[in-house]
Every structure is written in C-alpha cells, then in structure tokens.
Design a protein around this motif. Sequence first.
Motif, PDB file in Angstrom:
ATOM      1  N   CYS A  44      78.881  37.485  17.664  1.00 12.25           N
ATOM      2  CA  CYS A  44      80.000  36.793  18.303  1.00 12.25           C
ATOM      3  C   CYS A  44      80.960  36.242  17.256  1.00 12.25           C
ATOM      4  O   CYS A  44      80.556  35.446  16.405  1.00 12.25           O
ATOM      5  N   PRO A  45      82.227  36.658  17.313  1.00  9.92           N
ATOM      6  CA  PRO A  45      83.204  36.141  16.345  1.00  9.92           C
ATOM      7  C   PRO A  45      83.429  34.637  16.484  1.00  9.92           C
ATOM      8  O   PRO A  45      83.787  33.969  15.520  1.00  9.92           O
ATOM      9  N   ASP A  46      83.191  34.083  17.677  1.00 11.05           N
ATOM     10  CA  ASP A  46      83.354  32.635  17.883  1.00 11.05           C
ATOM     11  C   ASP A  46      82.260  31.821  17.219  1.00 11.05           C
ATOM     12  O   ASP A  46      82.374  30.601  17.096  1.00 11.05           O
ATOM     13  N   HIS A  47      81.175  32.465  16.808  1.00 10.84           N
ATOM     14  CA  HIS A  47      80.034  31.789  16.181  1.00 10.84           C
ATOM     15  C   HIS A  47      79.775  32.362  14.790  1.00 10.84           C
ATOM     16  O   HIS A  47      78.649  32.685  14.438  1.00 10.84           O
ATOM     17  N   ARG A  48      80.831  32.522  14.024  1.00  9.27           N
ATOM     18  CA  ARG A  48      80.770  33.035  12.646  1.00  9.27           C
ATOM     19  C   ARG A  48      80.011  34.361  12.560  1.00  9.27           C
ATOM     20  O   ARG A  48      79.257  34.606  11.632  1.00  9.27           O
ATOM     21  N   LYS A  49      80.179  35.185  13.565  1.00  7.54           N
ATOM     22  CA  LYS A  49      79.563  36.519  13.639  1.00  7.54           C
ATOM     23  C   LYS A  49      78.037  36.472  13.667  1.00  7.54           C
ATOM     24  O   LYS A  49      77.379  37.441  13.344  1.00  7.54           O
ATOM     25  N   ASN A  50      77.476  35.321  14.030  1.00  8.76           N
ATOM     26  CA  ASN A  50      76.030  35.242  14.252  1.00  8.76           C
ATOM     27  C   ASN A  50      75.709  35.910  15.580  1.00  8.76           C
ATOM     28  O   ASN A  50      76.575  36.061  16.439  1.00  8.76           O
ATOM     29  N   TYR A  51      74.444  36.265  15.750  1.00 12.60           N
ATOM     30  CA  TYR A  51      74.036  36.875  17.007  1.00 12.60           C
ATOM     31  C   TYR A  51      73.953  35.821  18.100  1.00 12.60           C
ATOM     32  O   TYR A  51      73.536  34.686  17.862  1.00 12.60           O
ATOM     33  N   VAL A  52      74.359  36.207  19.287  1.00 14.97           N
ATOM     34  CA  VAL A  52      74.339  35.338  20.457  1.00 14.97           C
ATOM     35  C   VAL A  52      73.659  36.093  21.586  1.00 14.97           C
ATOM     36  O   VAL A  52      73.854  37.296  21.744  1.00 14.97           O
ATOM     37  N   MET A  53      72.852  35.393  22.350  1.00 15.13           N
ATOM     38  CA  MET A  53      72.257  35.987  23.533  1.00 15.13           C
ATOM     39  C   MET A  53      72.873  35.308  24.743  1.00 15.13           C
ATOM     40  O   MET A  53      72.995  34.081  24.775  1.00 15.13           O
ATOM     41  N   SER A  54      73.286  36.102  25.709  1.00 16.00           N
ATOM     42  CA  SER A  54      73.805  35.530  26.949  1.00 16.00           C
ATOM     43  C   SER A  54      73.288  36.370  28.103  1.00 16.00           C
ATOM     44  O   SER A  54      72.766  37.467  27.905  1.00 16.00           O
ATOM     45  N   PHE A  55      73.415  35.842  29.303  1.00 23.56           N
ATOM     46  CA  PHE A  55      72.899  36.563  30.460  1.00 23.56           C
ATOM     47  C   PHE A  55      73.735  36.246  31.687  1.00 23.56           C
ATOM     48  O   PHE A  55      74.452  35.239  31.730  1.00 23.56           O
ATOM     49  N   ALA A  56      73.646  37.126  32.660  1.00 22.67           N
ATOM     50  CA  ALA A  56      74.337  36.938  33.929  1.00 22.67           C
ATOM     51  C   ALA A  56      73.303  36.622  35.000  1.00 22.67           C
ATOM     52  O   ALA A  56      72.247  37.259  35.064  1.00 22.67           O
ATOM     53  N   PHE A  57      73.616  35.608  35.810  1.00 20.30           N
ATOM     54  CA  PHE A  57      72.698  35.210  36.883  1.00 20.30           C
ATOM     55  C   PHE A  57      73.508  34.615  38.023  1.00 20.30           C
ATOM     56  O   PHE A  57      74.454  33.869  37.797  1.00 20.30           O
ATOM     57  N   CYS A  58      73.148  34.929  39.236  1.00 21.99           N
ATOM     58  CA  CYS A  58      73.819  34.389  40.411  1.00 21.99           C
ATOM     59  C   CYS A  58      72.901  33.377  41.093  1.00 21.99           C
ATOM     60  O   CYS A  58      71.784  33.713  41.476  1.00 21.99           O
ATOM     61  N   PHE A  59      73.373  32.137  41.198  1.00 22.35           N
ATOM     62  CA  PHE A  59      72.617  31.095  41.888  1.00 22.35           C
ATOM     63  C   PHE A  59      72.842  31.289  43.388  1.00 22.35           C
ATOM     64  O   PHE A  59      73.931  31.069  43.881  1.00 22.35           O
ATOM     65  N   ASP A  60      71.802  31.682  44.095  1.00 23.65           N
ATOM     66  CA  ASP A  60      71.979  32.009  45.506  1.00 23.65           C
ATOM     67  C   ASP A  60      71.527  30.918  46.469  1.00 23.65           C
ATOM     68  O   ASP A  60      71.827  30.974  47.658  1.00 23.65           O
ATOM     69  N   ARG A  61      70.815  29.906  45.982  1.00 20.46           N
ATOM     70  CA  ARG A  61      70.370  28.813  46.864  1.00 20.46           C
ATOM     71  C   ARG A  61      70.794  27.482  46.253  1.00 20.46           C
ATOM     72  O   ARG A  61      70.310  27.095  45.195  1.00 20.46           O
ATOM     73  N   GLU A  62      71.650  26.806  46.944  1.00 22.90           N
ATOM     74  CA  GLU A  62      72.252  25.584  46.416  1.00 22.90           C
ATOM     75  C   GLU A  62      71.240  24.460  46.191  1.00 22.90           C
ATOM     76  O   GLU A  62      71.357  23.678  45.259  1.00 22.90           O
ATOM     77  N   ASP A  63      70.221  24.366  47.034  1.00 24.82           N
ATOM     78  CA  ASP A  63      69.279  23.247  46.950  1.00 24.82           C
ATOM     79  C   ASP A  63      68.122  23.479  45.989  1.00 24.82           C
ATOM     80  O   ASP A  63      67.337  22.561  45.743  1.00 24.82           O
ATOM     81  N   ASP A  64      67.972  24.681  45.468  1.00 20.68           N
ATOM     82  CA  ASP A  64      66.866  24.970  44.560  1.00 20.68           C
ATOM     83  C   ASP A  64      67.164  24.477  43.153  1.00 20.68           C
ATOM     84  O   ASP A  64      68.308  24.318  42.749  1.00 20.68           O
TER      85      ASP A  64
END
Length: 130
Positions: A44-64
Amino acid sequence: MGQQVDAKREHGKKAMPGPGCISILLAAGCRQRLPPKNVYYYRCPDHRKNYVMSFAFCFDREDDIYQFAYCYPYTYTRLQHYLDNLQRRNMDYFCRELLGLSVQQRRLDLLTITNPGLLPTSNREAPPYL
C-alpha cells in the motif's frame, strides 16, 4: 444493515496468499471463515509500501455482535525457539514452566507474565527445549 467493510479496490491487489485465515465469530456462537476471494494482501502506497491486509464483509444483522480474528500458521518449533529466547533474557516478569509432555513428547508450557513480586522463584529456570 447491509453496511459493508470493503477492501480498497485498487489496481494490483490480489487474494491473500498462503494458508492464513480470517474467522468471524458471531454473538450467537457460530463461527465461519471469510472466503479467500474476499481477503486481499497488497503493498500500500499510503503505508510506505508496506503490506496491508484488508477484507470485504457485509454486516447482515444489525443486532448481532461481530468479532474478527486473524491467524496464520505458526510452527511448534518456531514457538519453542521464541520462548527459549524469552527465557534466556531473564526478564523478571516472565516465567515459563514445563507442565508436562504431549503424546508426541512435545513441551506443554505454562507462561506467566505478571508483576515480578508475584512470580514463583523456584520455577524461573525451566528445562530448555526438548
């Protein structure tokens, strides 16, 4: 509801290599792994080209309540070398005690990290890695 934590979809991202995984633990006690196609590992260029891990997740239950945990395989040998190093440093707040051996004759250690005055003095010198 339907809120999504999303990996930045920038050019050059790829699915996370290797056997590491992200698990989700829901308040109801069920646990599942995020599919590898939703996990990204990239420089990631925003983090001095260090490795970054990210993920996609959809929160489907508001109360959980959602909890995320990441783990990557860590060998027994690597752990023992790390603990040996800590033990050799003779830190007064760290104590490693041998509780016994596993079926495979591997160490089962009890680690105590606390106020130095609370550590047992007789067990500060545990036997080295077997």
